[in-house]
Write an enzyme that holds these catalytic residues in place. Structure first.
Site, PDB file in Angstrom:
ATOM      1  N   TYR A 181     104.811  47.988  18.081  1.00  0.00           N
ATOM      2  CA  TYR A 181     105.737  47.332  18.997  1.00  0.00           C
ATOM      3  C   TYR A 181     105.395  45.849  19.086  1.00  0.00           C
ATOM      4  O   TYR A 181     104.329  45.477  19.599  1.00  0.00           O
ATOM      5  CB  TYR A 181     105.697  47.959  20.385  1.00  0.00           C
TER       6      TYR A 181
ATOM      7  N   PRO B 206     114.726  59.339  26.691  1.00  0.00           N
ATOM      8  CA  PRO B 206     115.278  60.453  27.477  1.00  0.00           C
ATOM      9  C   PRO B 206     116.622  60.133  28.110  1.00  0.00           C
ATOM     10  O   PRO B 206     117.327  61.042  28.557  1.00  0.00           O
ATOM     11  CB  PRO B 206     114.198  60.682  28.537  1.00  0.00           C
ATOM     12  N   LEU B 207     116.972  58.839  28.147  1.00  0.00           N
ATOM     13  CA  LEU B 207     118.283  58.438  28.663  1.00  0.00           C
ATOM     14  C   LEU B 207     119.173  57.952  27.523  1.00  0.00           C
ATOM     15  O   LEU B 207     120.131  57.211  27.737  1.00  0.00           O
ATOM     16  CB  LEU B 207     118.125  57.358  29.731  1.00  0.00           C
TER      17      LEU B 207
END
Length: 326
Positions: A55, A201-202
């Site tokens: 990242y 998860p969204l």
């Protein structure tokens, strides 16, 4: 904040995926703001923070390490390593040497003496998972990591690795829009006592219900290549958002909170890691742990979901296209 167990590792029921603070979704917050967000997430009750060496070329690990330094002994830090190529890895000792190099670099960036949960970011198909598992066992003996996991792995890869060094958690994409791991991986985790940590998860923010069909994304923003954000798919997925909105009104919650509540109700070893770059969204996500669906409400949602066709998805192959966009 409710707690959950990923094998022997206790974490907050909802964690914080920190990637978006450094890359992935367009503009990122100022460093001081990002550090403040992470610390405020802890104040709300979050004790589980996720990052990776990839990242932002390691700078996300540095950010997370700096933010959590004052409370290091009160939180669980998860990070990941990845081999782009596995050439010249022809023995366990050489493999361990390479992985140890990744671990030491992450420890330095995080400013800590151990990593609580260390994932293989993607499973290399030309390195037997048993060999990776052996190396993880050695690192656990050395105290450099407390537990380990895989990401986006198959049932077979999980079983073979777990037989060598027990896995703490599997981190893979899972949401009310992406349920491919329900058939075999999640049941395998339940059988073997392994935690399951959903990323996205969204659905990359789609399940917030705030995505507009005419929104334009620019720069290095993953939503430019994730097909669920194509205009036609946004419109086609409206029935799902309608379902979530209906239950959100019933529970005095938000569509995002219903999505997370559905996931938490499903299994008690699931601990999602939504990410956010705004305090109000972080508060909303973490407080979803207090949204308790009844069995009847959960079953109603499942029944309605069975009638809905999901359009679009998120794949590593599509994300790779972002490198070539201007």
């Amino acid at each position: 904040m409710h707690k959950r167990k990923l094998r022997d590792l206790e974490v907050s029921a909802i964690g914080y995926g920190c990637m978006g603070l450094s890359q992935g979704y367009g503009s990122v917050p100022e460093r001081s703001e990002a550090i403040s967000l992470i610390r405020k997430a802890y104040d709300i009750g979050c004790t589980f923070f996720d990052t990776a060496e990839r990242y932002a070329m390691g700078s996300n690990e540095e950010l997370v390490g700096e933010a959590l330094k004052p409370i290091r002994d009160k939180v669980v830090i998860a990070t990941k390593f990845m081999f782009e190529k596995s050439n010249e890895v022809n023995s366990n000792e050489k493999l361990l040497q390479q992985i140890r190099g990744h671990v030491e670099a992450s420890l330095k960036r995080l400013g800590t003496d151990h990593i609580d949960l260390y994932y293989q970011h993607r499973v290399n198909k030309d390195i037997p998972v048993e060999e990776i598992a052996y190396c993880m066992g050695e690192l656990i003996k050395e105290g450099k990591i407390l537990g380990w996991g895989q990401s986006q792995s198959t049932e077979d890869e999980i079983r073979r690795a777990h037989a060598v060094t027990p896995l703490t958690a599997i981190q893979s994409e899972f949401s009310i829009m992406e349920r491919m791991f329900e058939k075999d991986v999640i049941p395998t985790c339940e059988e073997l006592g392994i935690g399951f940590v959903p990323f996205s998860p969204l659905a990359n923010g789609f399940l917030s219900g705030k995505i507009q069909a005419d929104t334009q994304y620019v720069g290095v923003d993953a939503r430019r290549v994730i097909t669920r954000f194509n205009k036609e798919n946004i419109l086609a997925n409206q029935p799902l958002l309608d379902l979530l909105t209906r239950f959100a009104e019933l529970k005095e919650a938000t569509p995002a909170q219903i999505s997370l509540g559905w996931m938490l109700h499903k299994k008690d070893f699931i601990a999602p890691i939504p990410g956010s770059r705004k305090l109000e969204r972080t508060q909303e996500n973490l407080r979803a742990a207090d949204i308790e669906l009844t069995d009847d409400e959960f079953n109603q949602i499942e029944k309605e979901l069975a009638k809905i066709v999901i359009h679009g998805n998120r794949t590593d192959a599509d994300l790779a296209k972002l490198r070539d966009l201007k």
